[in-house]
Design a protein around this motif. Structure first.
Motif, PDB file in Angstrom:
ATOM      1  N   UNK A 177       0.797  -1.228   0.000  1.00  0.00           N
ATOM      2  CA  UNK A 177       0.000   0.000   0.000  1.00  0.00           C
ATOM      3  C   UNK A 177       0.824   1.269   0.000  1.00  0.00           C
ATOM      4  N   UNK A 178       2.101   1.169  -0.437  1.00  0.00           N
ATOM      5  CA  UNK A 178       2.932   2.373  -0.504  1.00  0.00           C
ATOM      6  C   UNK A 178       2.729   3.065  -1.852  1.00  0.00           C
ATOM      7  N   UNK A 179       3.121   4.341  -1.914  1.00  0.00           N
ATOM      8  CA  UNK A 179       2.990   5.075  -3.178  1.00  0.00           C
ATOM      9  C   UNK A 179       4.042   4.658  -4.177  1.00  0.00           C
ATOM     10  N   UNK A 188       9.483   4.065  -1.270  1.00  0.00           N
ATOM     11  CA  UNK A 188       8.799   4.373  -0.020  1.00  0.00           C
ATOM     12  C   UNK A 188       8.528   3.091   0.776  1.00  0.00           C
ATOM     13  N   UNK A 189       8.075   2.054   0.084  1.00  0.00           N
ATOM     14  CA  UNK A 189       7.795   0.776   0.750  1.00  0.00           C
ATOM     15  C   UNK A 189       9.072   0.218   1.372  1.00  0.00           C
ATOM     16  N   UNK A 190      10.154   0.303   0.610  1.00  0.00           N
ATOM     17  CA  UNK A 190      11.431  -0.221   1.080  1.00  0.00           C
ATOM     18  C   UNK A 190      11.944   0.567   2.286  1.00  0.00           C
ATOM     19  N   UNK A 204      -1.346   3.438  -1.703  1.00  0.00           N
ATOM     20  CA  UNK A 204      -0.866   3.146  -3.053  1.00  0.00           C
ATOM     21  C   UNK A 204      -0.770   1.653  -3.278  1.00  0.00           C
ATOM     22  N   UNK A 205      -0.056   1.255  -4.347  1.00  0.00           N
ATOM     23  CA  UNK A 205       0.008  -0.157  -4.718  1.00  0.00           C
ATOM     24  C   UNK A 205       1.410  -0.744  -4.601  1.00  0.00           C
ATOM     25  N   UNK A 206       2.382   0.063  -4.232  1.00  0.00           N
ATOM     26  CA  UNK A 206       3.760  -0.424  -4.224  1.00  0.00           C
ATOM     27  C   UNK A 206       4.038  -1.256  -2.970  1.00  0.00           C
ATOM     28  N   UNK A 207       4.952  -2.221  -3.125  1.00  0.00           N
ATOM     29  CA  UNK A 207       5.268  -3.142  -2.033  1.00  0.00           C
ATOM     30  C   UNK A 207       6.782  -3.296  -1.870  1.00  0.00           C
TER      31      UNK A 207
END
Lengths: 413, 413
Positions: free
Chosen positions: A290-292, A296-298, A389-392
């Motif tokens: 759910x990151x942008x 950001x997720x990392x 968001x959708x990034x993982x």
């Protein structure tokens, strides 16, 4: 203490690759353990290497950079454990060059065709003479089935030898991938350098090997963390020995198959390093959704995975969601809203799951006793949803226990 | 285990400031220890506050932000230890507001004139009723000489109460600065929030208080690190009570005198937190010189000060320059050349000094026995020269020992 980790017993030969070991007493304590490893590669093999980003690269790393510019394809890899040949200045470079020349002479190739790797104590001169004397024995012993003894020879404070193999079918042909690695995390610059050596007999082009190594390292070794330190000697190689009229190139269907299998071997090797992390009693996956952006997720995953407070709570099997939430909160993400954040735990086999935090407070019906059961397992996943968001991202790490301090405080003393 | 740290015995009253404490059994264990503190401020005092950057700010921090927008000057500070009122959602905000209202009613001021501060366990509801019941007693006890008991009441896992005072002469008048703080590093989000409260009777304008607090925090609390974690509750206030026809404004000679003395009080308070760092046995100053920019200097100093490997070596009194050099090397400085780097050690009193590394290798004549003597001291400075500019940075930190893991793993269990 290694978490769910046993020595490999079934490392498969890779056509064209021969490995030999010898005892050079690099540590100078008179012990007869094998501490030198030679990997002999066929003339037309394609190899690639990824080296440490630490600006204080050790002498062997500096020499690989030089050799790579002068000779397209290495004919041999020379590895020693027990001494990192780092912080040794010009004399260290000369020592590494001397050892490369000795191996080159034995094999009848030019010195630039040898890539040297060292791991062990920093700042002490490499006993190059003893290493050179051991090289002929290692060359004489080199054999296709030498992976097992090689994986043992490159160990420093590893508690378990690390390697794995896989097979794949591409265009009707079966190929093999074998690899070995050493290190107990990206930790202990003076004893824990991460080294990895992987080879396949698939007929990959040089471009395919280059692309594959970059992808595989990104998906594996770049996603592990024990304590955040990066060695002066870290290095990882990939070699392809197979021949074919048309070598496999990046972007093809064949490449996609190879990429998947080889990447899985890298992931397996990287996870073995975490499982053998210093003092580790738990293998933890930190999964951020759910990151942008992927960065950001990392960033969130790494902040949680590197927090000493979070890691000591894991060690204590303490479902302390406050520490994990606070780490997410200080990870530097612009405009992150507490109300969007979800924090959960899942057992490694997926049979137990609990949501601890939703909307920034204990989730409705949160049952700490379930969290306590999961946290007491040797392997679990921490799931963090950012809801924006959708990034993982996924990071593999371990806990921080008494033995980490003991090992690192007592070493060298 | 606190390094060279004793409880303050000579905290001076600050004209106009009264402090009172009471026992509210916030922890709910029946203990009679004082865990509520009220600081009553005069009507025309000028105050400023710096709050945590953690995006998951606790309820009291959120409420201060709201109150600050609605009321120019606080008339009272309300502090409790034992419960952080963090991760408690809307009910936590209501609890904090209830306690502010209770104190406001006692003092005959509006609720927005109360700033609340909480420190303790995250994610458990604040016992607001018990806290409210204790407030009248704390108000009744409020007195100018209450600094000592206040410093004790705000402790959580601190092993020593922390405070200090200084006096200064400005324009022929003598003024006092007193402050107290709690925390054992920027660590333990669930028990270790850094709180600091400083007051002076110098006649500073609101602009002077704002400017002074920002400067003093930059020079003190922003330069300490125990394990790199940042709490959801961190807060620091500065209040000036003095009256004058012309208040002291920023940029004046009087302001410069006040700034120097008040900053020194902040530095003293910040260093007390490091000296009481969890498991700390050594107080270490990391001094970086020769950087191109202050940010670059700070980045190198922080990377060394936060490295678990470096900190465990300090704990072991191990003059392991390899670990320190490797930390400098991975600190992310563009184009840093190994040959320009110098690494040295100095004892706290300056009587012993040694250069370990020059030009990226052991310095000529480096005598490890001198380094070993310095490393065995409870206080020393690590000096890092980058040799590429004039910018500097100084970070105060501590070592990482067995007790850090013990304290953080056993807490809550």
């Amino acid at each position: 203490m290694a978490v769910g980790l046993k020595p490999p017993v079934d490392l498969l030969p890779v056509a064209g690759v021969r490995l030999g070991v010898a005892a050079a007493d690099i540590r100078g304590n008179g012990a007869k353990r094998n501490d030198v490893c030679v990997i002999v590669l066929p003339a037309r093999a394609r190899s690639a290497v990824v080296l440490t980003n630490n600006v204080f690269a050790a002498a062997p790393v500096q020499l690989i950079r030089k050799h790579r510019g002068e000779c397209a394809a290495p004919r041999a890899l020379l590895i020693n454990s027990g001494n990192a040949n780092a912080g040794t200045g010009d004399v260290g470079l000369a020592d590494a060059a001397l050892c490369c020349q000795q191996l080159a002479d034995q094999l009848g190739v030019e010195a630039q065709a040898v890539w040297p790797f060292s791991t062990g104590v920093i700042g002490q001169r490499l006993p190059a003479q003893r290493l050179c004397e051991a090289i002929p024995g290692a060359v004489a012993a080199a054999a296709a089935d030498g992976w097992q003894s090689a994986a043992q020879a490159i160990m420093t404070t590893d508690t378990v030898a690390k390697g794995c193999s896989a097979t794949m079918t591409v265009g009707g042909q079966q190929y093999t991938v074998s690899g070995m690695t050493k290190g107990a995390g990206m930790i202990r610059p003076d004893m824990a350098t991460m080294l990895a050596f992987v080879a396949t007999d698939a007929p990959l082009s040089q471009a395919a090997v280059d692309s594959l190594l970059e992808h595989a390292v990104d998906a594996s070794f770049h996603n592990i963390v024990v304590d955040g330190d990066t060695s002066t000697n870290d290095a990882c190689t990939l070699t392809a020995t197979g021949e074919a009229d048309a070598l496999i190139e990046p972007g093809t269907a064949e490449f996609a198959v190879v990429e998947q299998v080889v990447t899985q071997v890298f992931v397996d090797l990287a996870q073995r390093i975490v499982r053998d992390g210093e003092g580790a009693t738990k293998f933890v996956t930190v999964q951020v959704d759910g990151a942008r952006t992927a960065d950001e997720a990392r960033q969130v995953a790494m902040t949680v995975a590197e927090s000493p407070l979070v890691k000591t709570a894991w060690f204590a099997s303490d479902a302390n969601w406050g520490r994990m939430l606070a780490a997410v909160g200080r990870s530097g993400i612009d405009g992150l809203a507490l109300r969007g954040v979800i924090l959960g735990l899942t057992s490694a086999d997926g049979s137990l799951q609990t949501t601890m935090v939703a909307s920034g407070q204990p989730a409705d019906g949160y049952d700490e006793s379930v969290a306590d059961i999961i946290m007491a397992l040797p392997e679990f996943t921490v799931q963090i949803g950012l809801g924006r968001g959708d990034a993982t991202a996924r990071i593999w790490t371990c806990d921080l226990g008494h033995d980490y301090v003991r090992i690192n405080a007592e070493y060298r003393t």
